[in-house]
Design a protein around this motif. Structure first.
Motif, PDB file in Angstrom:
ATOM      1  N   ASN A   1       0.182  -1.312  -0.046  1.00 44.45           N
ATOM      2  CA  ASN A   1       0.392   0.293  -0.392  1.00 44.45           C
ATOM      3  C   ASN A   1       0.931   1.364  -0.088  1.00 44.45           C
ATOM      4  O   ASN A   1       1.613   1.771   1.230  1.00 44.45           O
TER       5      ASN A   1
ATOM      6  N   GLU B   1       0.620   9.785  -5.926  1.00 47.92           N
ATOM      7  CA  GLU B   1       0.093   9.642  -7.458  1.00 47.92           C
ATOM      8  C   GLU B   1      -0.088  10.729  -8.182  1.00 47.92           C
ATOM      9  O   GLU B   1       0.221  10.892  -9.862  1.00 47.92           O
TER      10      GLU B   1
ATOM     11  N   VAL C   1       1.349   4.564 -10.525  1.00 47.90           N
ATOM     12  CA  VAL C   1       0.926   3.827  -8.731  1.00 47.90           C
ATOM     13  C   VAL C   1      -0.577   3.228  -9.778  1.00 47.90           C
ATOM     14  O   VAL C   1      -1.949   3.470  -9.880  1.00 47.90           O
ATOM     15  N   LYS C   2      -0.136   1.601  -9.671  1.00 46.57           N
ATOM     16  CA  LYS C   2      -1.370   1.037 -10.071  1.00 46.57           C
ATOM     17  C   LYS C   2      -1.292  -0.799  -9.350  1.00 46.57           C
ATOM     18  O   LYS C   2      -0.241  -1.234  -9.029  1.00 46.57           O
ATOM     19  N   CYS C   3      -2.939  -1.216  -9.088  1.00 46.43           N
ATOM     20  CA  CYS C   3      -2.776  -2.126  -8.287  1.00 46.43           C
ATOM     21  C   CYS C   3      -3.051  -2.764  -8.645  1.00 46.43           C
ATOM     22  O   CYS C   3      -3.181  -3.595 -10.581  1.00 46.43           O
TER      23      CYS C   3
ATOM     24  N   GLU D   1      -4.669  -7.357  -4.799  1.00 49.29           N
ATOM     25  CA  GLU D   1      -5.287  -7.307  -3.866  1.00 49.29           C
ATOM     26  C   GLU D   1      -4.997  -8.501  -2.478  1.00 49.29           C
ATOM     27  O   GLU D   1      -5.414  -9.792  -3.535  1.00 49.29           O
TER      28      GLU D   1
ATOM     29  N   ARG E   1      -3.843  -3.711  -0.740  1.00 43.43           N
ATOM     30  CA  ARG E   1      -3.056  -3.372  -2.628  1.00 43.43           C
ATOM     31  C   ARG E   1      -2.065  -3.617  -2.069  1.00 43.43           C
ATOM     32  O   ARG E   1      -1.466  -3.172  -1.938  1.00 43.43           O
ATOM     33  N   SER E   2      -1.755  -4.538  -3.434  1.00 45.69           N
ATOM     34  CA  SER E   2      -0.210  -4.924  -4.392  1.00 45.69           C
ATOM     35  C   SER E   2       0.098  -3.567  -4.940  1.00 45.69           C
ATOM     36  O   SER E   2      -0.975  -3.918  -5.870  1.00 45.69           O
ATOM     37  N   THR E   3       1.176  -2.787  -5.077  1.00 42.78           N
ATOM     38  CA  THR E   3       1.236  -2.054  -6.393  1.00 42.78           C
ATOM     39  C   THR E   3       1.827  -1.060  -7.009  1.00 42.78           C
ATOM     40  O   THR E   3       3.296  -1.631  -6.259  1.00 42.78           O
TER      41      THR E   3
ATOM     42  N   VAL F   1       4.737   1.089  -8.341  1.00 44.68           N
ATOM     43  CA  VAL F   1       5.008   2.278  -8.727  1.00 44.68           C
ATOM     44  C   VAL F   1       6.069   2.685  -9.825  1.00 44.68           C
ATOM     45  O   VAL F   1       7.667   2.320  -9.282  1.00 44.68           O
TER      46      VAL F   1
END
Length: 299
Positions: A148, A154, A159-161, A164, A269-271, A273
């Motif tokens: 997270n 942003e 930043v994209k997930c 989940e 969330r695992s994002t 970047v």
């Protein structure tokens, strides 16, 4: 001071308007104002006079504008010379990550990337999220995986997930609830909670509080761990309980139980970047593998 501070300063100095400069830089006006204030604090001078009809450069600001333009110009010449004469078409891909994500989806994505593009070298750097953000700014990594992310990323990064992940509670294996198949998080309302250091995981405590508030209580966060491993160790030693993405259960966790939560189930969330600029060929190829798409995701 970093090159981005010079870019921000030049944009404001040329526009003499924070709003126009922020639009030009594709960042929010509050973020830009904060960066300029940080720059002035570091230099211990006032660069702009804030007037009712706009901004005006001070004498120090005028001098610094000339120097900043010269530094950026020489930096751009050096970068272009390197790219034209020494760069490999497929530069190494440099990935910053927290270990829980490597154990989750990242390992599989990197395997597929290696099979598809065996000629591209990949470098891994295990880093705290705070260090990943600095490394993105400094261009020492191409992409960051930090779980997270902090809320203020942003405006300046993509930043994209990616995934989940279910959140579990962490309990010492001697806890009275440790033998149950699952619990409602409200059962831990009276417990002391272990949080994460804002220095290493900025914004993570807000996520912990949000999760607990959805369950109907405000957590008593009384200790702060600087890593997932130290959080697990604190729980194991009986210092409190915690909430953590289930993917962290891949880490060694003796004397700790990852307890499933129910009614409702909570997610983190695992994002991924990366910088808001045209990606290198290596990063472009990796993003297509990561998101299983022919094109990079829209911003």
């Amino acid at each position: 001071m970093e090159l981005r501070h010079l870019k921000y300063f030049i944009a404001v100095a040329e526009n003499l308007n924070f709003s126009r400069a922020a639009t030009q830089l594709y960042i929010s006006q509050p973020a830009l104002s904060r960066q300029i204030k940080n720059l002035e604090d570091e230099l211990t001078v006032i660069l702009f006079i804030r007037q009712s009809d706009g901004l005006k450069l001070t004498e120090a600001g005028k001098f610094f504008l000339e120097q900043a333009k010269d530094i950026l110009n020489r930096s751009n010449i050096a970068i272009q010379t390197i790219k034209n004469n020494y760069a490999n078409t497929n530069d190494p891909l440099v990935v910053g990550y927290i270990p829980t994500i490597l154990e989750s989806f990242l390992g599989e994505a990197l395997h597929r990337f290696g099979v598809t593009y065996p000629d591209i070298a990949v470098r891994f750097q295990e880093m705290f999220p705070s260090d990943q953000v600095k490394a993105l700014w400094n261009r020492t990594i191409d992409i960051a995986f930090m779980g997270n992310p902090p809320d203020d990323l942003e405006p300046e990064f993509i930043v994209k997930c990616v995934k989940e992940v279910i959140i579990d509670a962490l309990l010492p294996d001697t806890h009275t609830l440790a033998s149950l198949p699952s619990i409602n998080l409200i059962k831990l309302a009276s417990e002391k909670f272990i949080g994460m250091s804002e220095e290493t995981f900025p914004g993570r405590n807000d996520r912990i509080r949000d999760t607990c508030q959805k369950a109907g209580f405000i957590p008593n966060i009384h200790l702060f761990a600087d890593s997932h491993a130290s959080m697990i160790a604190l729980v194991a030693s009986g210092q409190g309980v915690a909430v953590m993405p289930r993917e962290a259960s891949a880490l060694p966790h003796p004397k700790v139980v990852f307890m499933p939560l129910h009614h409702p189930i909570y997610y983190a969330r695992s994002t991924a970047v990366w910088r808001k600029e045209r990606p290198s060929q290596s990063l472009d190829k990796f993003l297509k593998i990561l998101f299983n798409k022919d094109k990079i995701p829209e911003t």
